[in-house]
Design a protein around this motif. Structure first.
Motif, PDB file in Angstrom:
ATOM      1  N   CYS A   1      37.539  23.077  27.517  1.00 40.20           N
ATOM      2  CA  CYS A   1      38.250  24.351  27.490  1.00 40.20           C
ATOM      3  C   CYS A   1      37.256  25.507  27.504  1.00 40.20           C
ATOM      4  O   CYS A   1      36.194  25.433  26.878  1.00 40.20           O
ATOM      5  CB  CYS A   1      39.138  24.462  26.249  1.00 40.20           C
ATOM      6  N   VAL A   2      37.625  26.576  28.217  1.00 37.59           N
ATOM      7  CA  VAL A   2      36.835  27.802  28.276  1.00 37.59           C
ATOM      8  C   VAL A   2      37.716  28.950  27.825  1.00 37.59           C
ATOM      9  O   VAL A   2      38.876  29.057  28.235  1.00 37.59           O
ATOM     10  CB  VAL A   2      36.289  28.062  29.693  1.00 37.59           C
ATOM     11  N   GLU A   3      37.152  29.810  26.987  1.00 35.26           N
ATOM     12  CA  GLU A   3      37.925  30.902  26.402  1.00 35.26           C
ATOM     13  C   GLU A   3      37.183  32.215  26.593  1.00 35.26           C
ATOM     14  O   GLU A   3      35.958  32.285  26.488  1.00 35.26           O
ATOM     15  CB  GLU A   3      38.119  30.614  24.909  1.00 35.26           C
ATOM     16  N   ASN A   4      37.957  33.267  26.907  1.00 40.38           N
ATOM     17  CA  ASN A   4      37.428  34.642  26.960  1.00 40.38           C
ATOM     18  C   ASN A   4      36.155  34.733  27.800  1.00 40.38           C
ATOM     19  O   ASN A   4      35.112  35.197  27.340  1.00 40.38           O
ATOM     20  CB  ASN A   4      37.167  35.181  25.553  1.00 40.38           C
ATOM     21  N   LEU A   5      36.254  34.303  29.051  1.00 40.08           N
ATOM     22  CA  LEU A   5      35.154  34.425  29.995  1.00 40.08           C
ATOM     23  C   LEU A   5      35.109  35.862  30.523  1.00 40.08           C
ATOM     24  O   LEU A   5      36.020  36.301  31.222  1.00 40.08           O
ATOM     25  CB  LEU A   5      35.324  33.436  31.150  1.00 40.08           C
ATOM     26  N   VAL A   6      34.058  36.582  30.172  1.00 41.02           N
ATOM     27  CA  VAL A   6      33.942  37.998  30.525  1.00 41.02           C
ATOM     28  C   VAL A   6      32.641  38.194  31.300  1.00 41.02           C
ATOM     29  O   VAL A   6      31.560  37.824  30.829  1.00 41.02           O
ATOM     30  CB  VAL A   6      33.945  38.895  29.268  1.00 41.02           C
ATOM     31  N   TYR A   7      32.769  38.774  32.510  1.00 47.63           N
ATOM     32  CA  TYR A   7      31.602  39.074  33.348  1.00 47.63           C
ATOM     33  C   TYR A   7      31.560  40.573  33.598  1.00 47.63           C
ATOM     34  O   TYR A   7      32.465  41.134  34.210  1.00 47.63           O
ATOM     35  CB  TYR A   7      31.680  38.312  34.663  1.00 47.63           C
ATOM     36  N   ASN A   8      30.514  41.206  33.080  1.00 52.49           N
ATOM     37  CA  ASN A   8      30.359  42.667  33.213  1.00 52.49           C
ATOM     38  C   ASN A   8      31.626  43.423  32.814  1.00 52.49           C
ATOM     39  O   ASN A   8      32.081  44.347  33.493  1.00 52.49           O
ATOM     40  CB  ASN A   8      29.963  43.039  34.648  1.00 52.49           C
ATOM     41  N   GLY A   9      32.232  42.981  31.703  1.00 54.53           N
ATOM     42  CA  GLY A   9      33.395  43.677  31.164  1.00 54.53           C
ATOM     43  C   GLY A   9      34.718  43.227  31.726  1.00 54.53           C
ATOM     44  O   GLY A   9      35.769  43.712  31.281  1.00 54.53           O
ATOM     45  N   VAL A  10      34.742  42.323  32.699  1.00 52.10           N
ATOM     46  CA  VAL A  10      35.989  41.862  33.317  1.00 52.10           C
ATOM     47  C   VAL A  10      36.334  40.489  32.762  1.00 52.10           C
ATOM     48  O   VAL A  10      35.519  39.559  32.835  1.00 52.10           O
ATOM     49  CB  VAL A  10      35.860  41.801  34.853  1.00 52.10           C
ATOM     50  N   ASN A  11      37.571  40.339  32.215  1.00 49.42           N
ATOM     51  CA  ASN A  11      38.031  39.064  31.680  1.00 49.42           C
ATOM     52  C   ASN A  11      38.532  38.214  32.844  1.00 49.42           C
ATOM     53  O   ASN A  11      39.619  38.429  33.385  1.00 49.42           O
ATOM     54  CB  ASN A  11      39.144  39.304  30.660  1.00 49.42           C
ATOM     55  N   LEU A  12      37.738  37.237  33.241  1.00 49.59           N
ATOM     56  CA  LEU A  12      38.057  36.451  34.437  1.00 49.59           C
ATOM     57  C   LEU A  12      39.195  35.467  34.191  1.00 49.59           C
ATOM     58  O   LEU A  12      39.957  35.153  35.118  1.00 49.59           O
ATOM     59  CB  LEU A  12      36.804  35.712  34.906  1.00 49.59           C
ATOM     60  N   VAL A  13      39.339  34.952  32.963  1.00 50.31           N
ATOM     61  CA  VAL A  13      40.461  34.045  32.675  1.00 50.31           C
ATOM     62  C   VAL A  13      41.783  34.800  32.788  1.00 50.31           C
ATOM     63  O   VAL A  13      42.778  34.282  33.306  1.00 50.31           O
ATOM     64  CB  VAL A  13      40.297  33.414  31.288  1.00 50.31           C
ATOM     65  N   GLU A  14      41.790  36.035  32.332  1.00 49.05           N
ATOM     66  CA  GLU A  14      43.011  36.852  32.453  1.00 49.05           C
ATOM     67  C   GLU A  14      43.359  37.085  33.917  1.00 49.05           C
ATOM     68  O   GLU A  14      44.544  37.058  34.283  1.00 49.05           O
ATOM     69  CB  GLU A  14      42.800  38.179  31.732  1.00 49.05           C
ATOM     70  N   LEU A  15      42.356  37.273  34.767  1.00 46.86           N
ATOM     71  CA  LEU A  15      42.633  37.420  36.203  1.00 46.86           C
ATOM     72  C   LEU A  15      43.281  36.161  36.748  1.00 46.86           C
ATOM     73  O   LEU A  15      44.225  36.221  37.558  1.00 46.86           O
ATOM     74  CB  LEU A  15      41.337  37.712  36.961  1.00 46.86           C
ATOM     75  N   ALA A  16      42.781  34.998  36.331  1.00 51.21           N
ATOM     76  CA  ALA A  16      43.359  33.750  36.821  1.00 51.21           C
ATOM     77  C   ALA A  16      44.791  33.568  36.345  1.00 51.21           C
ATOM     78  O   ALA A  16      45.660  33.102  37.102  1.00 51.21           O
ATOM     79  CB  ALA A  16      42.479  32.585  36.355  1.00 51.21           C
ATOM     80  N   LYS A  17      45.080  33.939  35.121  1.00 55.75           N
ATOM     81  CA  LYS A  17      46.445  33.824  34.590  1.00 55.75           C
ATOM     82  C   LYS A  17      47.406  34.720  35.351  1.00 55.75           C
ATOM     83  O   LYS A  17      48.580  34.410  35.498  1.00 55.75           O
ATOM     84  CB  LYS A  17      46.453  34.178  33.097  1.00 55.75           C
ATOM     85  N   GLN A  18      46.893  35.845  35.843  1.00 51.08           N
ATOM     86  CA  GLN A  18      47.730  36.799  36.577  1.00 51.08           C
ATOM     87  C   GLN A  18      47.818  36.477  38.063  1.00 51.08           C
ATOM     88  O   GLN A  18      48.351  37.270  38.838  1.00 51.08           O
ATOM     89  CB  GLN A  18      47.164  38.208  36.386  1.00 51.08           C
ATOM     90  N   ASN A  19      47.281  35.300  38.465  1.00 47.95           N
ATOM     91  CA  ASN A  19      47.274  34.899  39.876  1.00 47.95           C
ATOM     92  C   ASN A  19      46.639  35.957  40.761  1.00 47.95           C
ATOM     93  O   ASN A  19      47.113  36.215  41.883  1.00 47.95           O
ATOM     94  CB  ASN A  19      48.693  34.588  40.358  1.00 47.95           C
ATOM     95  N   ASP A  20      45.568  36.542  40.291  1.00 49.40           N
ATOM     96  CA  ASP A  20      44.870  37.557  41.071  1.00 49.40           C
ATOM     97  C   ASP A  20      44.346  36.930  42.364  1.00 49.40           C
ATOM     98  O   ASP A  20      43.868  35.795  42.371  1.00 49.40           O
ATOM     99  CB  ASP A  20      43.709  38.134  40.242  1.00 49.40           C
ATOM    100  N   GLN A  21      44.427  37.680  43.468  1.00 44.89           N
ATOM    101  CA  GLN A  21      44.022  37.155  44.765  1.00 44.89           C
ATOM    102  C   GLN A  21      42.523  36.880  44.857  1.00 44.89           C
ATOM    103  O   GLN A  21      42.070  36.164  45.744  1.00 44.89           O
ATOM    104  CB  GLN A  21      44.410  38.137  45.867  1.00 44.89           C
ATOM    105  N   ARG A  22      41.771  37.401  43.948  1.00 44.00           N
ATOM    106  CA  ARG A  22      40.335  37.151  43.950  1.00 44.00           C
ATOM    107  C   ARG A  22      39.981  35.813  43.307  1.00 44.00           C
ATOM    108  O   ARG A  22      38.823  35.436  43.257  1.00 44.00           O
ATOM    109  CB  ARG A  22      39.608  38.272  43.202  1.00 44.00           C
ATOM    110  N   VAL A  23      41.008  35.107  42.808  1.00 42.64           N
ATOM    111  CA  VAL A  23      40.779  33.855  42.099  1.00 42.64           C
ATOM    112  C   VAL A  23      41.378  32.698  42.890  1.00 42.64           C
ATOM    113  O   VAL A  23      42.533  32.766  43.324  1.00 42.64           O
ATOM    114  CB  VAL A  23      41.389  33.891  40.688  1.00 42.64           C
ATOM    115  N   THR A  24      40.608  31.650  43.086  1.00 42.81           N
ATOM    116  CA  THR A  24      41.071  30.424  43.725  1.00 42.81           C
ATOM    117  C   THR A  24      41.039  29.302  42.699  1.00 42.81           C
ATOM    118  O   THR A  24      40.008  29.057  42.067  1.00 42.81           O
ATOM    119  CB  THR A  24      40.185  30.046  44.920  1.00 42.81           C
ATOM    120  N   VAL A  25      42.195  28.650  42.536  1.00 40.52           N
ATOM    121  CA  VAL A  25      42.326  27.563  41.575  1.00 40.52           C
ATOM    122  C   VAL A  25      42.216  26.239  42.310  1.00 40.52           C
ATOM    123  O   VAL A  25      42.931  26.016  43.304  1.00 40.52           O
ATOM    124  CB  VAL A  25      43.666  27.646  40.819  1.00 40.52           C
TER     125      VAL A  25
END
Length: 1315
Positions: free
Chosen positions: A327-351
């Motif tokens: 499990c990975v929690e609260n992955l933040v890159y330069n202030g951006v929460n990348l796990v939250e982007l994935a949960k929101q089905n952001d187009q920049r994320v490929t699952v």
């Protein structure tokens, strides 16, 4: 309002807004709300309950329902109370209370936390303390704030101790606040790919942070990459986190940078990781450990535009076994929460694969064998099977030895043991009627990783395998049937006296086990924990309590860390440091310190900051009678000719020193004086020109990169002058340097650079080297420093109430304290520093005992050293105390160190907050009276003298060093007191050197004569009485009218000549004393004290003295009694009969006696033959004729005829003068020559000059070879080195020569190494 005022007010406004926002944030982030008081009873569980009214649901703080709290059936160490907080929560504090209205309360307990109700983790403060103090009564509340907040859903409290007059009773509360997070679960085949758009520009600052948990010890957490093929990979490998920076696709070492941090990260607990990139370095954090990493320039710019989580991307790897499973929690890159982007089905994320946004955790129940008394007993098979048995388990440990499993063989008799030995797995079977069988498999199984073991016995085939066969499998041959009977024991055996039969000839196992199977059936350890199956002792079930005591490592200075289950060990070999944590340096901090331990000149390792971070360095120590020099070489100390470079108007040279930059800076800083020779030889080559004109040349010196310096050796900084300009003796008064006269004759500007702020010389730039006819050469000598400001820094405390105070001592994890003291008092405190509860103190507890005591929170600990001699003898004594996380030690002088181990699991931080008191205490009681010198704390010297100057009752400095160090002065050397040191006066000794320990020796040829003439008559009263005649009371010279009633003569000789005259002392009245070897190779002492009678001959019985070996002769006369001792033979006694007075002595002669007219014929013939061999350490009363001839010829009444060659016939070193003061060119600032310079070891920088030098060298070498051949034929048995008697006209005057042999330390054959 002016613009400046507006700007100031704007700044004030911004600061005010920031402070208000911070204050608001602080108020909003208070996390201290009660978490237990509103929970339902179903949220509470316990190991047992005394009754329904003592159930866990009543264990709420300040509540009185039921029986007023929880109490278990039995009060023992296996009870626990558990609270389910309903969701993961941030927990910051815990409070406890006893059971209301009872005598039941806890006095100590442990806290466990979990996300699932399994796989518990013990809370530890300071990484080692797992125990919380409890209550003292049933009603008061004791609250503990957690040093590190915990994120967990379940809380379990384990009682450790309770009121001895009651039983376990508890009410509790936990405090904290809700915890929100974004979690993603990856199954080892799934991953997330993020495309960062718009494309980021190259950044010199970036940050990545995440939290993870996993059961697998390997897998790629994160892989970021950019268009410039800069990539960053975070990967688990064997439970450690690796950070890899890579340039391109290559895996070569030049294209990547790898660092590692953390350990045991596969324990299924959350671990925090952060990477902060700051231009030229990055900070890597894993949990509470942060590593500062310097990164190469090619990795400083990041342009990551895509990031894969859980797997590698691109062509790096597509192997699924490298994917992350967890499990990975609260992955933040330069202030951006990348796990939250994935949960929101952001187009920049490929699952890719099966990704869920919750943490799915498998349940593995482990158990911890905590002590040598730990064991687990399980019942065996109810029905015996002749087919065999199979047992499987997984374990992890740091121990190389330990029993894993044992059971008896039913009916057949015998037993089976499966155990670790030397980190290998062994299976040993003892069966009645058969020879013992032993199998082994695996290696290095004590690495802290999980290892699977399978024992299988089926149809006569017996095998044991490690890690599925990867760690090796062993088979029994011939077939060997093993079955199990009624019981199996894991880890160890019950204590003696139990009714269970179990024999363990090996050590008990300490570590973790899980996934136990018997005949392929899993063992339910929860049933074991509930006492529903089997039995156990000293086990922690449903947790693995393994700790990596080497991560982070407490071993300092590169020491390697190894560990067992309960402790760690530091291997300090090849580090230069010692102690339990490689903290204390084994070397001295200066040449001065080595000298005052009695060492002589040579190469020594110097650790300038003691236990500090600067590494030891090998430095040549030149220990002269007057000063102790540290000599630091660089890459070119030779005289070097300048080669004009086409197209360049200047010549530059850079100097690299044998010591590193921080070592150089420390040596210069702690030395009283430093100097470096700077010389320029010139012919029509200007140096500085004029102070007002353009600067032609300069040099760069000082710390770091250095600064441009515009002066030359012997002149003050910034003067743009040479030493001749300062002394107003330049060859041309219109210029300030000899070379600036621009003459066609050779000249030079030389001198010493002595301003420490401008040293060392880093480079030299010479500007006037291109003109036709210009020739030049330069030399930059080694850096030479003397005087250790730390060694003699002292203070004298004349009252018990006097003291010095300094800022708080910070030695939280490692503290070393060293100093010297001398006193006449029998007790007193040397040093004390207090904290709220902690303290550290060193004191003289009695006239023969020193006590080192401290407390870091585990209670006072004392280390004592008892001396077998008084310490209040007003002599210097040295104390060295060290305290680290493992042990404390105390050493007095050269006595063996006393040590005291600290608790394995206890407080480790020494927390002090008051002032540091030296020579007294905060209470002004038990103060120290006497001197303290060279006080160092963690390698830093406290300036006692400066503080003493402004402190009443304390005096700066402490004289009286000869009482302690006077014994270092040997061979009648006299100790001379100095304000901050001492020296040995060798004036009355035949020896020289820092301690009058180096013999003065010479090789004689048959024509050599050394004649010492005693002074002309002046006083008449010296040495008239027989009672006062001794070598210790005689003056440094003897007057010719003295009548001697006693004399002491000593010398060493080596010769193959017989007969031979060794020494002759004549008088104005034809009286004499002669030492000679007769034709029988025996020593004769001839006294003629009455000119009217023949000489009396005293013959020694010692034979074979002309055997080419070194012999030592001592002759003492008092009136008519004469004693003679040769080497270690028995002293021989003689009596004179003619007279007892030796009148009006005139001269002493060694070697050939040129004026032998007054001698009797036999002695005259012998005197004319001279002496061929070596003489050493010649002393007549207080006169040393060899020393006068070799070292003080210009000021002594000595005449040398013939070749006198310095020899090593009686010396213990290859060159007894290697450490004598060296000659410098500072006095040659005005010298001008007409001949071309000859350069020793020259670096010729032109073809023409190179040819000339080659011719000169060839001629010189040829001449030396011829001379050597001649000397070799005549040298006899002595190895020698000529130092004197070459006439001036035989040695042409040269404008300059290399001084490297005298200033650079010894030549290769003179080097001595002291390690």
């Amino acid at each position: 309002m002016d613009p400046w005022s507006k700007k100031v007010w704007g700044i004030i406004t911004q600061v005010t807004l920031i402070l208000f926002s911070l204050n608001g944030a602080t108020r909003g982030e208070v996390c201290h709300s009660p978490l237990v008081s509103n929970l339902l009873p179903s949220s509470f569980r316990s190991s047992s309950q005394l009754s329904s009214s003592h159930g866990p649901g009543f264990a709420k703080l300040n509540r009185r329902e039921g029986a007023g709290g929880w109490s278990p059936v039995s009060s023992d160490g296996y009870q626990w109370l558990e609270v389910d907080l309903g969701e993961r929560t941030q927990i910051t504090a815990v409070a406890t209370q006893g059971r209301y209205g009872s005598s039941d309360w806890l006095t100590a307990y442990q806290l466990m936390f979990s996300d699932t109700g399994h796989n518990w983790k013990q809370y530890r403060q300071e990484d080692s303390i797992g125990t919380f103090p409890g209550n003292t009564n049933a009603d008061s509340v004791v609250q503990h704030k957690l040093q590190h907040p915990v994120i967990a859903r379940y809380v379990r409290l384990i009682p450790l101790d309770w009121n001895p007059n009651g039983r376990i009773g508890l009410r509790l509360e936990t405090y904290g606040c809700p915890y929100n997070s974004d979690v993603v679960s990856l199954d080892g085949r799934s991953s997330l790919l993020y495309r960062l758009s718009p494309r980021p520009r190259q950044m010199t600052r970036a940050s990545i942070s995440l939290t993870f948990k996993t059961l697998r010890n390997s897998g790629i957490l994160l892989h970021a990459e950019g268009q410039s093929q800069h990539s960053l990979i975070l990967e688990l490998e064997n439970g450690k986190l690796l950070l890899l920076l890579r340039k391109g696709r290559s895996s070569s070492p030049d294209s990547q940078h790898l660092v590692s941090l953390g350990s045991l990260l596969d324990n299924q607990h959350w671990h925090h990781v952060a990477v902060e990139h700051h231009s030229t370095h990055l900070n890597l954090t894993v949990d509470k450990s942060t590593l500062w990493v310097q990164i190469p320039a090619k990795f400083t710019h990041w342009d990551h535009d895509q990031m894969s989580v859980g797997a590698a991307q691109g062509l790096v790897s597509r192997r699924s076994d490298r994917n992350f499973h967890g499990c990975v929690e609260n992955l933040v890159y330069n202030g951006v929460n990348l796990v939250e982007l994935a949960k929101q089905n952001d187009q920049r994320v490929t699952v890719e694969g099966n990704v869920t946004f919750s943490c799915a955790e498998p349940v593995f129940v482990a158990m911890t064998f905590t002590s040598p008394q730990s064991f687990l007993w399980l019942p065996g098979l109810m029905e015996l099977s002749s087919a065999g048995v199979s047992v499987g388990l997984q374990f992890r440990t740091w121990n190389k030895v330990g029993l894993l499993l044992t059971f008896d063989l039913p009916k057949q008799g015998g037993a089976v043991w499966m155990y670790l030995s030397k980190a290998r797995l062994h299976l040993q079977v003892h069966k009645s009627g058969r020879a013992p069988l032993e199998l082994s498999a695996g290696s290095a199984l004590n690495d802290g990783q999980w290892h699977a073991v399978d024992l299988i016995s089926r149809r006569g085939h017996l095998s044991v395998s490690v890690d599925g066969g990867e760690g090796a499998t062993a088979h029994a041959n011939p077939p060997f049937v093993v079955t199990t009977g009624g019981q199996l024991f894991f880890g160890g055996c019950p204590a003696e006296g139990s009714n269970q039969e179990c024999i363990n000839p090996f050590k008990a196992f300490q570590g973790c086990m899980r996934l136990l199977t018997v005949d392929n059936q899993p063992v339910d350890l929860i049933l074991v924990q509930q006492r529903l199956m089997g039995n156990y002792s000293h086990l922690q079930i449903d947790m693995c309590g393994i700790i990596d005591r080497c991560s982070p490592s407490h071993c300092e200075h590169g020491g390697s860390c190894s560990q067992s289950w309960s402790t760690f060990h530091c291997n300090c070999s090849s580090t230069g440091y010692s102690g339990a944590t490689c903290h204390s340096s084994i070397y001295e901090q200066s040449c001065e310190a080595y000298k005052h331990k009695g060492n002589t000149s040579g190469y020594y390792y110097i650790d300038v900051d003691g236990s500090g971070p600067i590494r030891p360095q090998l430095i040549y120590c030149n220990m002269t009678e007057d000063k102790t020099w540290m000599v630091i070489q660089h890459n070119n100390t030779d005289v070097t000719r300048v080669r004009p470079s086409p197209g360049k108007d200047q010549h530059s040279a850079h100097f690299e020193y044998t010591s590193e930059e921080e070592q150089l800076a420390a040596v210069i800083s702690q030395s009283e004086h430093c100097e470096q020779e700077l010389t320029y030889h010139c012919r029509k080559s200007r140096l500085l020109n004029t102070p007002d004109g353009p600067l032609l040349s300069w040099w760069v010196g000082g710390p770091g990169a250095g600064q441009v310096q515009t002066y030359w050796g012997g002149a003050p900084p910034g003067s743009q002058q040479c030493s001749c300009g300062l002394q107003e003796n330049c060859v041309d008064p219109r210029h300030y340097c000899n070379c600036d006269a621009d003459r066609t004759e050779w000249a030079n500007d030389s001198g010493l650079l002595t301003h420490k702020e401008t040293l060392p010389v880093r480079s030299v730039v010479l500007g006037d080297v291109q003109r036709p006819g210009s020739e030049s050469a330069y030399r930059v000598g080694p850096l030479r420093c003397h005087g250790d400001k730390n060694v003699w820094n002292a203070a004298f405390f004349d009252k018990e109430t006097s003291y010095l105070h300094f800022p708080t001592f910070h030695g939280e994890l490692s503290a070393d304290i060293s100093f010297l003291f001398k006193t006449t008092s029998s007790s007193g405190v040397f040093l004390e520093n207090l904290g709220i509860k902690d303290f550290i103190r060193i004191e003289l507890s009695s006239a023969t005992e020193v006590l080192f005591s401290f407390d870091v929170g585990n209670g006072p600990l004392e280390v004592r050293v008892v001396a077998g001699f008084p310490l209040n003898d007003n002599r210097w004594h040295r104390i060295r105390a060290e305290r680290n996380v493992k042990e404390a030690s105390l050493r007095l002088d050269e006595l063996p160190a006393a040590t005291q181990e600290g608790p394995v699991d206890g407080h480790i931080h020494l927390q002090l907050n008051s002032q540091l008191f030296i020579g007294g205490t905060a209470s002004r009681q038990k103060g120290f009276r006497g001197c303290i010198r060279s006080l160092q704390l963690n390698g830093v010297t406290l300036d006692l003298e400066e503080r003493a100057k402004i402190t009443p009752g304390v005096q700066a400095g402490c004289p009286g060093h000869c009482s302690s160090y006077g014994s270092l002065c040997q061979n009648q050397g006299h100790c001379v007191e100095r304000p901050n040191s001492f020296s040995c006066d060798c004036g009355l000794s035949a020896y020289t050197g820092a301690f009058c320990d180096r013999e003065v020796s010479a090789s004689f040829k048959s024509v050599t004569s050394v004649s010492y003439t005693f002074k002309e008559p002046v006083p008449d009263e010296l040495n008239r009485s027989t009672s006062s005649s001794s070598s210790n009371t005689l003056p440094s010279s003897i007057f010719s009218d003295v009548t001697l009633r006693a004399e002491n003569v000593s010398l060493s000789f080596r010769t193959s000549q017989s007969p031979a005259l060794l020494l002759y002392v004549g008088s104005y009245t034809k009286e004499y004393l002669a030492l000679l070897l007769n034709k029988h190779d025996m020593l004769e002492v001839r006294y003629r004290l009455d000119s009217s009678k023949d000489a009396e001959i005293l013959r020694s019985k010692v034979r074979n003295l002309a055997n080419g070996q070194l012999h030592v002769v001592t002759i003492s006369r008092l009136a008519d009694g004469v004693s003679v001792q040769i080497d270690l033979n028995t002293k021989e006694e003689f009596n004179l009969t003619s007279d007892v007075e030796f009148n009006t002595i005139r001269s002493l002669v060694l070697g050939r006696v040129l004026d032998s007219g007054e001698l009797d014929p036999e002695l005259s013939r012998l005197a004319s033959l001279g002496f061929t061999g070596c003489l050493s350490a010649v002393l007549f009363n207080s006169i040393s004729p060899l020393k006068a001839a070799l070292l003080h010829a210009d000021t002594s009444p000595v005449i040398v005829t013939g070749p006198l060659v310095q020899s090593i016939c009686g010396s213990t070193s290859a060159n007894p003068y290697a450490a004598e003061p060296t000659h410098h060119l500072s006095g040659q600032s005005g010298s001008v020559g007409t001949g071309q310079p000859l350069v020793n070891a020259i670096r010729s920088d032109s073809a023409l000059i190179g040819g000339v030098i080659a011719v000169v060298i060839f001629v010189t070498v040829s001449a030396l070879a011829i001379m050597a051949r001649v000397l070799y034929r005549r040298k006899g048995t002595c190895q020698s080195q000529e130092v004197k008697t070459v006439k001036p006209e035989d040695s042409p005057e040269l404008p300059f020569t290399s001084q490297t042999s005298s200033q650079n330390g010894p030549s290769e054959n003179q080097k001595e190494y002291f390690i």
